[in-house]
Design an enzyme around this catalytic site. Sequence first.
Site, PDB file in Angstrom:
ATOM      1  N   HIS A  61       0.819  -1.219   0.000  1.00 44.90           N
ATOM      2  CA  HIS A  61       0.000   0.000   0.000  1.00 44.90           C
ATOM      3  C   HIS A  61       0.854   1.271   0.000  1.00 44.90           C
ATOM      4  O   HIS A  61       1.630   1.497   0.919  1.00 44.90           O
ATOM      5  CB  HIS A  61      -0.921   0.014   1.215  1.00 44.90           C
ATOM      6  N   SER A  84       1.442  -0.069  -5.476  1.00 47.28           N
ATOM      7  CA  SER A  84       0.521  -0.424  -4.405  1.00 47.28           C
ATOM      8  C   SER A  84       0.015  -1.840  -4.614  1.00 47.28           C
ATOM      9  O   SER A  84       0.032  -2.361  -5.731  1.00 47.28           O
ATOM     10  CB  SER A  84      -0.652   0.554  -4.353  1.00 47.28           C
ATOM     11  N   SER A  89      -5.879   1.756  -2.174  1.00 49.01           N
ATOM     12  CA  SER A  89      -5.169   2.086  -0.938  1.00 49.01           C
ATOM     13  C   SER A  89      -4.123   3.177  -1.064  1.00 49.01           C
ATOM     14  O   SER A  89      -3.574   3.630  -0.056  1.00 49.01           O
ATOM     15  CB  SER A  89      -4.501   0.820  -0.381  1.00 49.01           C
ATOM     16  N   ASP A 143       3.040  -7.791  -0.243  1.00 48.73           N
ATOM     17  CA  ASP A 143       1.916  -7.720   0.683  1.00 48.73           C
ATOM     18  C   ASP A 143       0.709  -8.342   0.005  1.00 48.73           C
ATOM     19  O   ASP A 143       0.052  -7.712  -0.820  1.00 48.73           O
ATOM     20  CB  ASP A 143       1.634  -6.261   1.066  1.00 48.73           C
ATOM     21  N   GLU A 204       4.184  -9.641   3.890  1.00 54.72           N
ATOM     22  CA  GLU A 204       3.591  -8.826   4.944  1.00 54.72           C
ATOM     23  C   GLU A 204       2.348  -9.424   5.587  1.00 54.72           C
ATOM     24  O   GLU A 204       2.106  -9.216   6.775  1.00 54.72           O
ATOM     25  CB  GLU A 204       3.237  -7.450   4.341  1.00 54.72           C
ATOM     26  N   ASN A 229       4.658 -11.641   8.530  1.00 51.52           N
ATOM     27  CA  ASN A 229       3.346 -11.562   9.178  1.00 51.52           C
ATOM     28  C   ASN A 229       3.329 -12.191  10.561  1.00 51.52           C
ATOM     29  O   ASN A 229       2.671 -11.691  11.473  1.00 51.52           O
ATOM     30  CB  ASN A 229       2.292 -12.241   8.298  1.00 51.52           C
ATOM     31  N   LYS A 234       4.462  -7.871  14.416  1.00 51.20           N
ATOM     32  CA  LYS A 234       3.583  -7.577  13.290  1.00 51.20           C
ATOM     33  C   LYS A 234       2.177  -8.060  13.590  1.00 51.20           C
ATOM     34  O   LYS A 234       1.245  -7.270  13.707  1.00 51.20           O
ATOM     35  CB  LYS A 234       4.125  -8.222  12.003  1.00 51.20           C
ATOM     36  N   ASP A 238       0.048  -4.855  14.250  1.00 49.60           N
ATOM     37  CA  ASP A 238      -0.623  -4.435  13.016  1.00 49.60           C
ATOM     38  C   ASP A 238      -2.010  -5.074  12.932  1.00 49.60           C
ATOM     39  O   ASP A 238      -3.032  -4.385  12.838  1.00 49.60           O
ATOM     40  CB  ASP A 238       0.261  -4.846  11.848  1.00 49.60           C
ATOM     41  N   ASN A 239      -2.068  -6.394  12.974  1.00 52.28           N
ATOM     42  CA  ASN A 239      -3.337  -7.101  12.761  1.00 52.28           C
ATOM     43  C   ASN A 239      -4.340  -6.821  13.874  1.00 52.28           C
ATOM     44  O   ASN A 239      -5.541  -6.640  13.616  1.00 52.28           O
ATOM     45  CB  ASN A 239      -3.097  -8.601  12.673  1.00 52.28           C
ATOM     46  N   CYS A 243      -6.062  -2.829  13.422  1.00 49.88           N
ATOM     47  CA  CYS A 243      -7.464  -2.975  13.014  1.00 49.88           C
ATOM     48  C   CYS A 243      -8.409  -2.433  14.077  1.00 49.88           C
ATOM     49  O   CYS A 243      -9.508  -1.963  13.755  1.00 49.88           O
ATOM     50  CB  CYS A 243      -7.785  -4.435  12.716  1.00 49.88           C
ATOM     51  N   HIS A 349      -7.581  -9.418   3.370  1.00 53.05           N
ATOM     52  CA  HIS A 349      -6.729  -8.834   2.330  1.00 53.05           C
ATOM     53  C   HIS A 349      -7.417  -8.692   0.978  1.00 53.05           C
ATOM     54  O   HIS A 349      -7.269  -7.669   0.314  1.00 53.05           O
ATOM     55  CB  HIS A 349      -5.444  -9.629   2.160  1.00 53.05           C
ATOM     56  N   HIS A 402      -3.818   1.765   8.930  1.00 49.52           N
ATOM     57  CA  HIS A 402      -3.400   1.740  10.332  1.00 49.52           C
ATOM     58  C   HIS A 402      -2.601   2.991  10.694  1.00 49.52           C
ATOM     59  O   HIS A 402      -1.917   3.569   9.844  1.00 49.52           O
ATOM     60  CB  HIS A 402      -2.523   0.519  10.602  1.00 49.52           C
ATOM     61  N   SER A 410       5.604  -3.091  12.007  1.00 51.08           N
ATOM     62  CA  SER A 410       5.582  -3.961  10.824  1.00 51.08           C
ATOM     63  C   SER A 410       6.765  -3.685   9.910  1.00 51.08           C
ATOM     64  O   SER A 410       7.426  -4.615   9.420  1.00 51.08           O
ATOM     65  CB  SER A 410       4.280  -3.751  10.050  1.00 51.08           C
ATOM     66  N   GLN A 414       9.960  -5.705   8.165  1.00 51.74           N
ATOM     67  CA  GLN A 414      10.214  -5.785   6.723  1.00 51.74           C
ATOM     68  C   GLN A 414      11.655  -5.391   6.402  1.00 51.74           C
ATOM     69  O   GLN A 414      12.335  -6.050   5.606  1.00 51.74           O
ATOM     70  CB  GLN A 414       9.248  -4.873   5.950  1.00 51.74           C
TER      71      GLN A 414
END
Length: 481
Positions: A61, A84, A89, A143, A204, A229, A234, A238-239, A243, A349, A402, A410, A414
């Site tokens: 993204h 992207s 996004s 990703d 990702e 991930n 992460k 992130d998740n 969210c 996703h 996010h 995250s 990476q």
Amino acid sequence: MNAVIKNSPSTPYKIRDINLSELGRKRIRMAEEEMPGLMQIRARYAPLQPLQGVRLSGSLHMTKETAVLIETLVALGASVRWASCNIFSTQDDAAAAIATTGVPVFAWKGETLEEYWQCTLNMLTHPGEGVQDLLGPQLIVDDGGDATLLIHHGVEMEDGSDWVEQPGVNHEEQVVKDLLKRTRSERPGFWKTVASGWQGVSEETTTGVHRLYQLAEAGKLLVPAINVNDSVTKSKFDNLYGCRESLADGIKRATDLMIAGKTAVVCGYGDVGKGCAHSLRGFGARVIVTEIDPICALQAAMEGFEVTTIEDTLGRADVYVTTTGNRDIITFESMQGMKNNTLVCNIGHFDNEIQVDRLNTAEGVTCDTIKPQVDRYTFPDGHSIYLLAEGRLVNLGCAHGHPAFVMSNSFCNQTLAQIDLWAHRKTYDKEVYRLSKKLDEEVARLHLKQIGVKLTTLTAEQSAYLGIPVDGPYKAEHYRY
């Protein structure tokens, strides 16, 4: 589409509007202030140039947070190209700011699928020299696995597979097949050239990681891969925490909906589902969870959520959110049975969690676009539903994704994964790896000072008693947090 294309030997790009670059730079600076871990990694590794001269492509993204990642990879020495991984996004100002720096970027908000996959091809195409005018990347940040998928299918096509000759199961698959057939005529042998120079990929997201494991198990994975991930910093940040904030942000920016008092159904109770369920409950919704996994179902029940099937919720729920990474979670028949003006969205996703293709082709169903990424579908019986972001990621399609602080976690992973892949390119097998627990803990450590956290330190006696080093790692690899 009014994207601007520039082709030159130095900096090709295709974006919405280069004049947005000043705004993009200001927003990137704000993101940097909220990304302490990534900025510390940049400062630590830039003098060492661990990615010096590496051809690196990214399919992720194109947001202001991703801009900070891109500029970190460039600071570490990489030659970067970017696109992207979602048609909705991209933040156009961030894309403009990156293009201004000389990094080739191919992304704008609202791409068609044909444009999206062409951008992916452009991102994977690095300029060569002499007889090799076109090269591929040596490393990929992926990703969702689209860049990885395209290369694998391209190599299979050049090896004689007839997959591209078969009708696509949906419009997007047909777009991919048409693109590959075009490269076959315009760039004969291109995909094997790409594969010969490709050294590794870091992935990702959950769906992309699942694809990697499938390829590895089938013996078809072309390069070593790192599963970013499932790094704790992460998946649990992130998740879950990402969210927890960005779902509601997307819903409210799109609709101004009052969530309090509504009944909301969250499909899936993994890390993403947990974040969404707790977010919606925090706004005052009565939340119902659907699950296939008995452990996740028991967790949801023990945390006070009703757990049942989608079919059992039809006619009483006001909001549906899919979070699973699987297909056909909300079917056309489900939408037929929903109450009037139900809101439907996805934060998994891909767009196939909701049967959008069937919805768009169903006889008697009409669509009224309220504004970009907000559509009202009316069924023959007169009831309607609102679909956000055409079933794609609601937090990025209808908002900005996010917050930067969680993306710093995250993107630290990476960056470390890219360094690790390049350092071990001659020794890693074509398998899926994970970063070490020690690195995972270090990523967390880099973020503590900014939020005022002070760690307790083990004494020598405590360390010996538990058999744990004073400086970690503190948990076994199998520990689930």
